[in-house]
Design a protein around this motif. Structure first.
Motif, short mmCIF file in Angstrom:
data_model
loop_
_atom_site.label_atom_id
_atom_site.label_comp_id
_atom_site.label_asym_id
_atom_site.label_seq_id
_atom_site.Cartn_x
_atom_site.Cartn_y
_atom_site.Cartn_z
N LEU A 67 0.85 -1.19 0.00
CA LEU A 67 0.00 0.00 0.00
C LEU A 67 0.89 1.24 0.00
CD1 LEU A 67 -2.76 -0.99 2.57
CD2 LEU A 67 -2.77 -1.22 0.10
N ARG A 68 0.33 2.32 -0.53
CA ARG A 68 1.11 3.55 -0.66
C ARG A 68 0.74 4.50 0.49
NH1 ARG A 68 0.94 8.56 -3.55
NH2 ARG A 68 -1.27 8.37 -3.92
N ASP A 69 1.74 5.14 1.07
CA ASP A 69 1.46 6.21 2.06
C ASP A 69 1.33 7.52 1.31
OD1 ASP A 69 1.76 4.40 4.04
OD2 ASP A 69 3.50 5.32 4.99
N LEU A 70 0.31 8.28 1.60
CA LEU A 70 0.20 9.61 0.99
C LEU A 70 1.36 10.46 1.50
CD1 LEU A 70 -3.60 10.36 1.58
CD2 LEU A 70 -2.51 9.61 -0.54
N PRO A 71 1.88 11.35 0.66
CA PRO A 71 3.01 12.19 1.12
C PRO A 71 2.65 13.10 2.30
CG PRO A 71 2.30 12.78 -1.13
CD PRO A 71 1.53 11.57 -0.74
N GLU A 72 1.36 13.42 2.43
CA GLU A 72 0.93 14.35 3.50
C GLU A 72 0.83 13.68 4.87
OE1 GLU A 72 -0.91 13.58 0.84
OE2 GLU A 72 -1.05 15.39 -0.38
N VAL A 73 0.96 12.35 4.92
CA VAL A 73 0.64 11.68 6.19
C VAL A 73 1.86 11.08 6.86
CG1 VAL A 73 -1.60 11.05 5.18
CG2 VAL A 73 0.17 9.30 5.42
N ARG A 74 1.71 10.90 8.16
CA ARG A 74 2.66 10.09 8.92
C ARG A 74 1.82 8.99 9.57
NH1 ARG A 74 7.86 10.16 10.80
NH2 ARG A 74 8.11 9.31 12.88
N ALA A 75 1.89 7.81 8.95
CA ALA A 75 1.03 6.69 9.38
C ALA A 75 1.59 6.04 10.65
CB ALA A 75 0.93 5.66 8.26
N VAL A 76 0.71 5.38 11.39
CA VAL A 76 1.18 4.72 12.62
C VAL A 76 1.10 3.19 12.53
CG1 VAL A 76 0.71 6.68 14.15
CG2 VAL A 76 -1.10 4.98 13.73
N TYR A 77 0.70 2.69 11.35
CA TYR A 77 0.72 1.25 11.09
C TYR A 77 0.12 0.41 12.22
CZ TYR A 77 3.72 2.99 7.48
OH TYR A 77 4.22 3.70 6.44
N HIS A 78 -1.16 0.65 12.45
CA HIS A 78 -1.85 -0.28 13.35
C HIS A 78 -1.74 -1.69 12.78
CE1 HIS A 78 -4.74 -2.26 15.77
NE2 HIS A 78 -5.63 -2.35 14.81
N LEU A 79 -1.86 -1.77 11.46
CA LEU A 79 -1.71 -3.06 10.77
C LEU A 79 -0.74 -2.87 9.61
CD1 LEU A 79 -5.50 -3.99 10.47
CD2 LEU A 79 -3.92 -4.74 12.25
N PHE A 80 -0.03 -3.94 9.26
CA PHE A 80 0.76 -3.90 8.03
C PHE A 80 0.09 -4.84 7.03
CE2 PHE A 80 4.42 -5.31 5.36
CZ PHE A 80 4.53 -4.11 4.67
N VAL A 81 -0.54 -4.20 6.06
CA VAL A 81 -1.39 -4.93 5.12
C VAL A 81 -0.76 -4.89 3.73
CG1 VAL A 81 -3.68 -4.95 4.03
CG2 VAL A 81 -3.46 -4.45 6.46
N VAL A 82 -0.70 -6.05 3.09
CA VAL A 82 -0.24 -6.10 1.69
C VAL A 82 -1.33 -6.77 0.85
CG1 VAL A 82 2.20 -6.23 2.33
CG2 VAL A 82 0.91 -8.35 2.00
N TYR A 83 -1.28 -6.52 -0.45
CA TYR A 83 -2.18 -7.24 -1.37
C TYR A 83 -1.42 -8.43 -1.95
CZ TYR A 83 -5.17 -3.00 -1.81
OH TYR A 83 -6.01 -1.93 -1.59
#
Ligand code: PLP
Length: 368
Positions: A272-288
């Motif tokens: 998954l892609r992180d938007l440049p505007e965000v700082r994610a906290v990765y509650h989950l690490f999800v892949v397709y």
């Protein structure tokens, strides 16, 4: 090597002495519901989120329900949300008598696609309820612009995103109100159920505070018919201890996700892609991944626990059949639900475990 999907007991080892002391303090105080411990936690969590008010409640679902009520959502209204979330998001809308209306997701982030929201707006639309799924904030400015154009409230479902930032601001401070869950597995988890509503609106906070406690404004003066959504003092004592460590735990999650990404860079999985505007906290690490259920079974044979968030989009859940959606209504969400795979991710996970999970996955799916 065994890599459990989750192991909350590991965290307790680090916290045990402090937790036992806090439990002793609360039990000695004789106050078990609301009270000083809850008020202190509310202050600390409000400061953490950068908002003026926090109202602690007994679950994220209760927080969502109250956030919708204080925004004035009622029977006959419509609330737009994502079909790729936990049922609670839609349940809270239904509790108010309003109708959940779904808008498709952006497959790159798995979050609601802000571009799909406008087409779902009708004269009955009252609010937008975006979910910061997996700990990644939605593209809030775009959603906020649509909301402003149609005079809609935006309520954040931040149940999976404690501490995440959008353009530097913490989630919980972006919309008119936000809901957090402190379910034990969340990034900030209680030792039982818990949740909170955050807002900068003093009127909304006061109303939510009354509604969580049977509509009580002053002692035994019931202004409204409310709910029993009160939170236990013991949970707040635990949450106060954990809140102090949340940023360090988030940093560790972010580091482990970087490691996963490095090890998986040539594997046949889609990240998954992180938007440049965000700082994610990765509650989950999800892949397709393609052929997800087979991949899961193969990983399980190698001792790797995984999960699926979520196997079925809400519009295809039997509980919501009455909304009248069918297969094909939201193709991106439907395809995501066939392919999402959540890999183990928690601060106590070791580098060797991450490497083992990534290597096992690459062996199963192959490299590009
Ligand atoms: C996105 C989302 N919304 C709402 C909820 C509901 O929170 P709770 O389980 O605390 O009621 C959860 C948690 O499970 C969630 O992940």
């Amino acid at each position: 090597m065994d890599v459990p999907y989750f192991d909350l007991a590991l965290q307790y080892v680090e916290l045990r002495a402090e937790i036992l002391e806090a439990i002793d303090r609360v039990c000695g105080s004789g106050i078990f519901v609301l009270g000083e411990e809850v008020e202190q936690f509310e202050k600390e969590f409000a400061a953490y989120c950068g908002v003026n008010h926090c109202v602690a409640v007994n679950s994220g679902t209760s927080a969502l329900h109250l956030a919708l009520l204080v925004a004035g959502v009622q029977a006959g209204d419509e609330v737009i949300t994502t079909p790729n979330t936990f049922l609670a998001t839609a349940e809270a809308i239904l509790y108010t008598g309003a109708r959940p209306v779904f808008a498709d997701i952006d497959p790159a982030t798995a979050n609601i696609d802000p571009q799909s929201i406008e087409a779902a707006i009708t004269p009955r639309t009252k609010a937008i309820l975006p979910v910061h799924l997996y700990g990644q904030p939605v593209d809030f400015d775009v959603i906020s612009a649509v909301a402003a154009k149609y005079h809609l409230a935006v309520i954040e479902d931040a149940c999976q995103a404690h501490g995440a930032r959008y353009r530097g601001r913490r989630v919980g401070s972006l919309g008119s109100a936000a809901a957090f869950s402190f379910y034990p597995t969340k990034n900030l988890g209680a030792y039982g159920e818990g949740g909170a509503l955050t807002t900068n609106d003093a009127r909304a906070a006061a109303l939510a505070r009354a509604l969580r406690h049977h509509g009580q404004k002053d002692h035994y003066e019931q202004a409204y018919v409310g709910y029993n959504y009160r939170l236990d003092s013991l949970q707040c004592a635990v949450l106060r201890i954990k809140l102090k460590r949340l940023d360090a735990w988030t940093q560790r999650r972010r580091y482990l996700v970087d490691l996963y990404r490095q090890h998986l860079h040539d594997a046949r999985v889609e990240l998954l892609r992180d938007l440049p505007e965000v700082r994610a906290v990765y509650h989950l690490f999800v892949v397709y991944v393609d052929d997800r259920d087979r991949v899961r079974a193969e990983l399980a044979k190698r001792g790797v626990g995984t999960a699926v968030h979520y196997p079925r989009p809400l519009h295809l859940q039997p509980a919501l059949a009455h909304l009248g959606y069918g297969p094909g209504s939201f193709p991106h969400a439907e395809r995501a639900c066939e392919r999402v795979l959540s890999l183990p991710l928690y601060p106590e996970l070791t580098e060797a475990q991450v490497e083992y999970v990534a290597r096992s996955l690459r062996e199963i799916v192959g490299s590009r």
